[in-house]
Design a protein around this motif. Structure first.
Motif, PDB file in Angstrom:
ATOM      1  N   GLY A  41     -14.434 -17.299  14.473  1.00  0.00           N
ATOM      2  CA  GLY A  41     -15.690 -17.728  13.213  1.00  0.00           C
ATOM      3  C   GLY A  41     -15.303 -17.308  11.877  1.00  0.00           C
ATOM      4  N   PHE A  42     -16.401 -17.410  10.906  1.00  0.00           N
ATOM      5  CA  PHE A  42     -16.767 -16.987   9.548  1.00  0.00           C
ATOM      6  C   PHE A  42     -16.469 -15.299   9.906  1.00  0.00           C
ATOM      7  CE2 PHE A  42     -17.961 -21.166   9.471  1.00  0.00           C
ATOM      8  CZ  PHE A  42     -17.191 -22.183   8.543  1.00  0.00           C
ATOM      9  N   PHE A  43     -15.496 -15.025   8.591  1.00  0.00           N
ATOM     10  CA  PHE A  43     -15.854 -13.398   8.095  1.00  0.00           C
ATOM     11  C   PHE A  43     -15.714 -13.223   6.928  1.00  0.00           C
ATOM     12  CE2 PHE A  43     -11.704 -13.956   9.905  1.00  0.00           C
ATOM     13  CZ  PHE A  43     -10.421 -13.199   9.087  1.00  0.00           C
ATOM     14  N   LEU A  44     -15.883 -11.702   6.230  1.00  0.00           N
ATOM     15  CA  LEU A  44     -15.271 -11.333   4.838  1.00  0.00           C
ATOM     16  C   LEU A  44     -13.928 -10.140   4.477  1.00  0.00           C
ATOM     17  CD1 LEU A  44     -19.119 -11.543   3.746  1.00  0.00           C
ATOM     18  CD2 LEU A  44     -17.444 -12.957   2.726  1.00  0.00           C
ATOM     19  N   ARG A  45     -14.074 -10.525   3.134  1.00  0.00           N
ATOM     20  CA  ARG A  45     -13.118  -9.516   2.637  1.00  0.00           C
ATOM     21  C   ARG A  45     -13.258  -8.907   0.995  1.00  0.00           C
ATOM     22  NH1 ARG A  45      -6.882 -11.318   3.417  1.00  0.00           N
ATOM     23  NH2 ARG A  45      -7.796 -12.909   2.190  1.00  0.00           N
ATOM     24  N   ALA A  46     -13.102  -8.105   1.179  1.00  0.00           N
ATOM     25  CA  ALA A  46     -13.243  -7.518  -0.352  1.00  0.00           C
ATOM     26  C   ALA A  46     -12.326  -7.148  -1.062  1.00  0.00           C
ATOM     27  CB  ALA A  46     -14.945  -7.123  -0.335  1.00  0.00           C
ATOM     28  N   ARG A  47     -11.845  -7.044  -2.403  1.00  0.00           N
ATOM     29  CA  ARG A  47     -10.991  -6.084  -3.710  1.00  0.00           C
ATOM     30  C   ARG A  47     -11.948  -6.105  -4.781  1.00  0.00           C
ATOM     31  NH1 ARG A  47      -7.306  -9.983  -4.510  1.00  0.00           N
ATOM     32  NH2 ARG A  47      -8.381  -9.789  -6.766  1.00  0.00           N
TER      33      ARG A  47
ATOM     34  N   TYR B  57     -24.158  -1.332  -1.500  1.00  0.00           N
ATOM     35  CA  TYR B  57     -23.785  -2.095  -1.053  1.00  0.00           C
ATOM     36  C   TYR B  57     -22.141  -1.969  -0.351  1.00  0.00           C
ATOM     37  CZ  TYR B  57     -26.395  -5.377  -4.086  1.00  0.00           C
ATOM     38  OH  TYR B  57     -27.321  -5.788  -4.255  1.00  0.00           O
ATOM     39  N   SER B  58     -21.462  -0.917  -0.831  1.00  0.00           N
ATOM     40  CA  SER B  58     -20.403  -0.575  -0.192  1.00  0.00           C
ATOM     41  C   SER B  58     -20.729   0.835   1.073  1.00  0.00           C
ATOM     42  CB  SER B  58     -19.868   0.763  -0.785  1.00  0.00           C
ATOM     43  OG  SER B  58     -18.757   0.338  -1.794  1.00  0.00           O
ATOM     44  N   LYS B  59     -21.707   0.774   1.503  1.00  0.00           N
ATOM     45  CA  LYS B  59     -22.156   1.792   2.421  1.00  0.00           C
ATOM     46  C   LYS B  59     -22.786   0.369   3.988  1.00  0.00           C
ATOM     47  CE  LYS B  59     -24.234   5.510   1.224  1.00  0.00           C
ATOM     48  NZ  LYS B  59     -25.521   6.566   0.778  1.00  0.00           N
ATOM     49  N   ALA B  60     -23.041  -0.888   2.887  1.00  0.00           N
ATOM     50  CA  ALA B  60     -23.936  -1.233   4.543  1.00  0.00           C
ATOM     51  C   ALA B  60     -22.350  -2.458   4.494  1.00  0.00           C
ATOM     52  CB  ALA B  60     -25.121  -2.641   2.933  1.00  0.00           C
ATOM     53  N   VAL B  61     -21.256  -2.416   4.075  1.00  0.00           N
ATOM     54  CA  VAL B  61     -20.398  -3.184   4.857  1.00  0.00           C
ATOM     55  C   VAL B  61     -19.578  -2.385   5.017  1.00  0.00           C
ATOM     56  CG1 VAL B  61     -20.948  -5.405   2.752  1.00  0.00           C
ATOM     57  CG2 VAL B  61     -18.866  -2.964   2.101  1.00  0.00           C
ATOM     58  N   GLU B  62     -19.042  -0.740   4.797  1.00  0.00           N
ATOM     59  CA  GLU B  62     -17.793  -0.620   5.256  1.00  0.00           C
ATOM     60  C   GLU B  62     -17.927  -0.218   6.527  1.00  0.00           C
ATOM     61  OE1 GLU B  62     -15.310   2.423   5.411  1.00  0.00           O
ATOM     62  OE2 GLU B  62     -16.404   2.041   3.835  1.00  0.00           O
ATOM     63  N   GLY B  63     -17.369  -0.498   7.127  1.00  0.00           N
ATOM     64  CA  GLY B  63     -16.540  -0.432   8.676  1.00  0.00           C
ATOM     65  C   GLY B  63     -17.430  -2.099   9.133  1.00  0.00           C
ATOM     66  N   ASN B  64     -17.534  -2.968   8.513  1.00  0.00           N
ATOM     67  CA  ASN B  64     -17.686  -4.381   8.798  1.00  0.00           C
ATOM     68  C   ASN B  64     -16.985  -5.482   7.955  1.00  0.00           C
ATOM     69  OD1 ASN B  64     -19.749  -3.887  10.658  1.00  0.00           O
ATOM     70  ND2 ASN B  64     -21.126  -3.382   8.527  1.00  0.00           N
ATOM     71  N   ILE B  65     -16.178  -4.821   7.624  1.00  0.00           N
ATOM     72  CA  ILE B  65     -15.352  -5.773   6.717  1.00  0.00           C
ATOM     73  C   ILE B  65     -14.042  -4.944   5.963  1.00  0.00           C
ATOM     74  CG2 ILE B  65     -16.818  -7.523   6.291  1.00  0.00           C
ATOM     75  CD1 ILE B  65     -17.136  -6.813   2.988  1.00  0.00           C
ATOM     76  N   ASP B  66     -12.398  -5.930   5.696  1.00  0.00           N
ATOM     77  CA  ASP B  66     -11.779  -5.015   4.720  1.00  0.00           C
ATOM     78  C   ASP B  66     -12.110  -5.045   3.450  1.00  0.00           C
ATOM     79  OD1 ASP B  66     -10.155  -5.293   7.206  1.00  0.00           O
ATOM     80  OD2 ASP B  66      -9.480  -7.442   6.965  1.00  0.00           O
ATOM     81  N   ILE B  67     -12.007  -3.447   2.753  1.00  0.00           N
ATOM     82  CA  ILE B  67     -12.503  -3.722   1.668  1.00  0.00           C
ATOM     83  C   ILE B  67     -11.427  -2.962   0.763  1.00  0.00           C
ATOM     84  CG2 ILE B  67     -13.602  -1.812  -0.336  1.00  0.00           C
ATOM     85  CD1 ILE B  67     -15.494  -1.402   2.289  1.00  0.00           C
ATOM     86  N   GLU B  68     -10.570  -2.746  -0.133  1.00  0.00           N
ATOM     87  CA  GLU B  68      -9.124  -3.074  -0.583  1.00  0.00           C
ATOM     88  C   GLU B  68     -10.198  -1.644  -2.135  1.00  0.00           C
ATOM     89  OE1 GLU B  68      -5.254  -4.003  -3.311  1.00  0.00           O
ATOM     90  OE2 GLU B  68      -6.421  -5.600  -0.703  1.00  0.00           O
ATOM     91  N   LEU B  69      -9.550  -1.314  -2.719  1.00  0.00           N
ATOM     92  CA  LEU B  69     -10.945  -0.422  -3.783  1.00  0.00           C
ATOM     93  C   LEU B  69      -9.191  -0.246  -4.277  1.00  0.00           C
ATOM     94  CD1 LEU B  69     -12.770   2.558  -2.393  1.00  0.00           C
ATOM     95  CD2 LEU B  69     -13.525  -0.106  -3.890  1.00  0.00           C
ATOM     96  N   ASN B  70      -9.298  -0.739  -6.101  1.00  0.00           N
ATOM     97  CA  ASN B  70      -7.703  -0.456  -6.630  1.00  0.00           C
ATOM     98  C   ASN B  70      -8.596  -0.230  -7.829  1.00  0.00           C
ATOM     99  OD1 ASN B  70      -5.978  -1.706  -4.813  1.00  0.00           O
ATOM    100  ND2 ASN B  70      -6.903  -3.382  -5.465  1.00  0.00           N
ATOM    101  N   LEU B  71      -8.291   1.031  -8.676  1.00  0.00           N
ATOM    102  CA  LEU B  71      -7.393   1.585  -9.924  1.00  0.00           C
ATOM    103  C   LEU B  71      -7.062   0.629 -10.088  1.00  0.00           C
ATOM    104  CD1 LEU B  71      -8.482   3.308 -12.203  1.00  0.00           C
ATOM    105  CD2 LEU B  71      -6.971   4.819 -11.666  1.00  0.00           C
TER     106      LEU B  71
END
Length: 131
Positions: free
Chosen positions: A84-90, A116-130
């Motif tokens: 199905g569908f899923f999200l990814r964030a950067r 918002y970070s807490k809500a999605v942590e472990g649920n979607i791939d998250i990339e945090l860049n400086l």
């Protein structure tokens, strides 16, 4: 002790060719004719705004004066596979005028503070860049 509500946001959304999103406090009023990828843009904007606030709070907690306002470019991808569908964030975050090590620490702390970070942590791939 009971949870204390800090803020409540309520938005009414109508689908279809005359679709729209309107917040009850009149801050948000957008045309959303379908089909429209607005959900990803709105989520990116909301997360970015929250994340910047969390970053500023992280700086205050560490008694760091930010010489310039931080900024974030947030990308939300909608992906599809057999399940199905899923999200990814950067999140590409700028913390001008702060050394990279401290800026990275503030970003990591903000990620732990931001609801918002807490809500999605472990649920979607998250990339945090400086950046």
């Amino acid at each position: 002790m009971a949870d204390k509500i800090i803020f409540t946001g309520t938005t009414h959304v109508k689908g279809g060719p005359d679709g729209y999103a309107r917040s009850t406090n009149d801050v948000l009023d957008l045309a959303l004719p379908q089909p429209h990828p607005a959900a990803e843009n709105l989520f990116a904007a909301a997360w970015s705004a929250c994340f910047i606030g969390a970053l500023e709070l992280a700086a205050r907690q560490r008694k760091i004066k930010l010489p310039a306002n931080p900024e974030a470019d947030t990308t939300i991808d909608v992906l599809m596979n057999d399940g199905g569908f899923f999200l990814r964030a950067r999140l590409d975050v700028q913390v001008p005028g702060i050394d990279p090590v401290t800026a990275r620490e503030l970003i990591d702390t903000a990620h732990k503070i931001c609801p918002y970070s807490k809500a999605v942590e472990g649920n979607i791939d998250i990339e945090l860049n400086l950046v």
